[in-house]
Design a protein around this motif. Structure first.
Motif, PDB file in Angstrom:
ATOM      1  N   UNK A   1      -2.872  14.992  16.052  1.00  0.00           N
ATOM      2  CA  UNK A   1      -3.675  14.310  15.033  1.00  0.00           C
ATOM      3  C   UNK A   1      -3.508  15.062  13.719  1.00  0.00           C
ATOM      4  N   UNK A   2      -3.282  14.305  12.639  1.00  0.00           N
ATOM      5  CA  UNK A   2      -3.112  14.919  11.323  1.00  0.00           C
ATOM      6  C   UNK A   2      -3.749  14.043  10.259  1.00  0.00           C
ATOM      7  N   UNK A   3      -4.132  14.671   9.156  1.00  0.00           N
ATOM      8  CA  UNK A   3      -4.629  13.935   7.988  1.00  0.00           C
ATOM      9  C   UNK A   3      -3.497  13.841   6.971  1.00  0.00           C
ATOM     10  N   UNK A   4      -3.338  12.659   6.375  1.00  0.00           N
ATOM     11  CA  UNK A   4      -2.330  12.455   5.326  1.00  0.00           C
ATOM     12  C   UNK A   4      -3.061  11.931   4.100  1.00  0.00           C
ATOM     13  N   UNK A   5      -2.874  12.596   2.965  1.00  0.00           N
ATOM     14  CA  UNK A   5      -3.598  12.208   1.749  1.00  0.00           C
ATOM     15  C   UNK A   5      -2.645  12.086   0.577  1.00  0.00           C
ATOM     16  N   UNK A   6      -3.070  11.296  -0.406  1.00  0.00           N
ATOM     17  CA  UNK A   6      -2.243  11.061  -1.586  1.00  0.00           C
ATOM     18  C   UNK A   6      -2.501   9.679  -2.142  1.00  0.00           C
ATOM     19  N   UNK A   7      -1.499   9.112  -2.793  1.00  0.00           N
ATOM     20  CA  UNK A   7      -1.643   7.824  -3.470  1.00  0.00           C
ATOM     21  C   UNK A   7      -1.420   6.663  -2.507  1.00  0.00           C
ATOM     22  N   UNK A   8      -2.456   5.840  -2.321  1.00  0.00           N
ATOM     23  CA  UNK A   8      -2.374   4.601  -1.529  1.00  0.00           C
ATOM     24  C   UNK A   8      -1.731   4.827  -0.159  1.00  0.00           C
ATOM     25  N   UNK A   9      -2.182   5.848   0.554  1.00  0.00           N
ATOM     26  CA  UNK A   9      -1.560   6.196   1.832  1.00  0.00           C
ATOM     27  C   UNK A   9      -1.752   5.083   2.862  1.00  0.00           C
ATOM     28  N   UNK A  10      -2.970   4.542   2.955  1.00  0.00           N
ATOM     29  CA  UNK A  10      -3.230   3.521   3.969  1.00  0.00           C
ATOM     30  C   UNK A  10      -2.386   2.270   3.720  1.00  0.00           C
ATOM     31  N   UNK A  11      -2.204   1.906   2.455  1.00  0.00           N
ATOM     32  CA  UNK A  11      -1.392   0.720   2.159  1.00  0.00           C
ATOM     33  C   UNK A  11       0.050   0.916   2.590  1.00  0.00           C
ATOM     34  N   UNK A  12       0.542   2.153   2.552  1.00  0.00           N
ATOM     35  CA  UNK A  12       1.921   2.439   2.955  1.00  0.00           C
ATOM     36  C   UNK A  12       2.092   2.437   4.472  1.00  0.00           C
ATOM     37  N   UNK A  13       1.104   3.012   5.185  1.00  0.00           N
ATOM     38  CA  UNK A  13       1.312   3.331   6.597  1.00  0.00           C
ATOM     39  C   UNK A  13       0.519   2.467   7.579  1.00  0.00           C
ATOM     40  N   UNK A  14      -0.334   1.571   7.103  1.00  0.00           N
ATOM     41  CA  UNK A  14      -1.225   0.868   8.027  1.00  0.00           C
ATOM     42  C   UNK A  14      -0.492   0.006   9.046  1.00  0.00           C
ATOM     43  N   UNK A  15       0.735  -0.384   8.739  1.00  0.00           N
ATOM     44  CA  UNK A  15       1.480  -1.233   9.682  1.00  0.00           C
ATOM     45  C   UNK A  15       2.223  -0.420  10.741  1.00  0.00           C
TER      46      UNK A  15
END
Length: 358
Positions: free
Chosen positions: A161-175
């Motif tokens: 398990x890891x946290x990823x932070x930055x600009x619009x991360x969920x929009x990039x990786x949600x799929x």
């Protein structure tokens, strides 16, 4: 649509005037808010202005259809075809830009990877996927933080398990959420047979306290001595934390930090994100049932992608996209996959809007 675009352009111009004001600049919180809104509208306004410019060019070009010179008339008709293709492309892009935004798209994420069927081979592939996402994050300027890792006997991960932070991360990786299947010859396979293993990936939008209220009475926190790798103080103090959410039975364990307080904070971050994801899934299931639309449900049990090592092939089954550059994708060069998925789901959303009378 065009009335709305005109309104947004006026709002954009109004924001530009406000941002040039000394009074607004001196109020840094308001300046930050206006700058963010200005940036959000910037792409829409830029595309709309290009569309308007080409529309004017197309109108002027039609005047040449009746020119006395046949060569000019022919050139004008060819230019008209080219302009119409450009306008249609921009029109579609504008429709997509006007779609309602996912309110979670700007969020950071919690990445969870778990080995599924395939034993040690699945655990090794879980490690490969984790490395792929870390490399991708590094390439596009995102920050990563390991939260919890449970290693297998051969150097893979049973869970990480890891946290990823930055600009619009969920929009990039949600799929990326779903079952990832690997087909390859394991190192322990003496007869060269291809094995199939599976790994589950979950992308959880990082939840804030306002998103999910957790009653302290619903949480049981146990502390114990860390058993994982680490320095002497990690293994000899009661720094490991296990958080149990009693109503749902969700359990989060964190032991990577030396500090019990840091481990507890990380565990609560993961718990909030899991509860938010459960709420999202419940709302989406209800929405899909109402629309009688099960296409692209995002159910984590779906096989979404296959990584075929012998053929150097990676196939995303949701969009029928196959790339023959598996090695570079596993090195984090995921842009083609990520962009294709974003475009696909934007198009699907546009169709849904049209069905609802857009």
């Amino acid at each position: 649509m065009f009335a709305k675009l005109e309104s947004l352009q006026e709002k954009y111009q109004e924001l530009e005037r406000e941002l040039s004001s000394a009074e607004v600049f001196n109020d840094q919180e308001r300046y930050r808010q206006l700058t963010k809104r200005h940036a959000e509208l910037g792409e829409i306004v830029s595309v709309y202005r290009e569309f308007t410019r080409l529309s004017d060019d197309a109108h002027s070009n039609k005047d040449l259809f009746s020119d006395s010179d046949p060569e000019i008339r022919e050139m004008a008709r060819a230019e008209a075809t080219h302009l119409e293709e450009q306008l249609e492309s921009l029109r579609l892009r504008l429709q997509i830009l006007l779609l309602p935004k996912d309110p979670l798209d700007d969020r950071n994420v919690i990445l969870e990877i778990r080995a599924g069927t395939g034993g040690e081979e699945a655990a090794l592939f879980a490690s490969d996927l984790f490395r792929m996402y870390m490399r991708y994050a590094e390439r596009v300027g995102l920050r990563t933080e390991l939260i919890q890792a449970s290693e297998s006997g051969t150097g893979g991960f049973k869970e990480v398990i890891a946290a990823i932070s930055g600009d619009k991360v969920y929009s990039r990786l949600k799929h990326e959420s779903g079952v990832h299947r690997v087909q390859r010859v394991p190192a322990t396979e003496s007869q060269g047979r291809i094995h199939t293993s599976a790994v589950t990936v979950a992308i959880l939008p990082e939840a804030e306290e306002v998103d999910v209220h957790i009653d302290p009475g619903d949480v049981r926190v146990d502390v114990y001595r860390s058993s994982g790798p680490g320095g002497q103080s990690v293994n000899t103090t009661d720094s490991a934390v296990r958080v149990t959410h009693i109503p749902t039975g969700l359990v989060v364990i964190c032991q990577d930090e030396k500090s019990q307080h840091k481990n507890r904070a990380k565990a609560m971050k993961v718990l909030r994100s899991r509860l938010l994801k459960a709420k999202q899934d419940e709302q989406k299931a209800s929405y899909d049932q109402n629309r009688k639309n099960q296409v692209g449900s995002g159910d984590r049990s779906e096989r979404i992608r296959t990584y075929n090592y012998p053929q150097g092939r990676i196939t995303d089954h949701r969009i029928n996209l196959t790339l023959y550059r598996l090695e570079s994708v596993l090195e984090g060069e995921m842009d083609e996959l990520v962009n294709a998925l974003v475009q696909h789901y934007q198009t699907e959303a546009l169709k849904a809007e049209s069905d609802d009378g857009y």
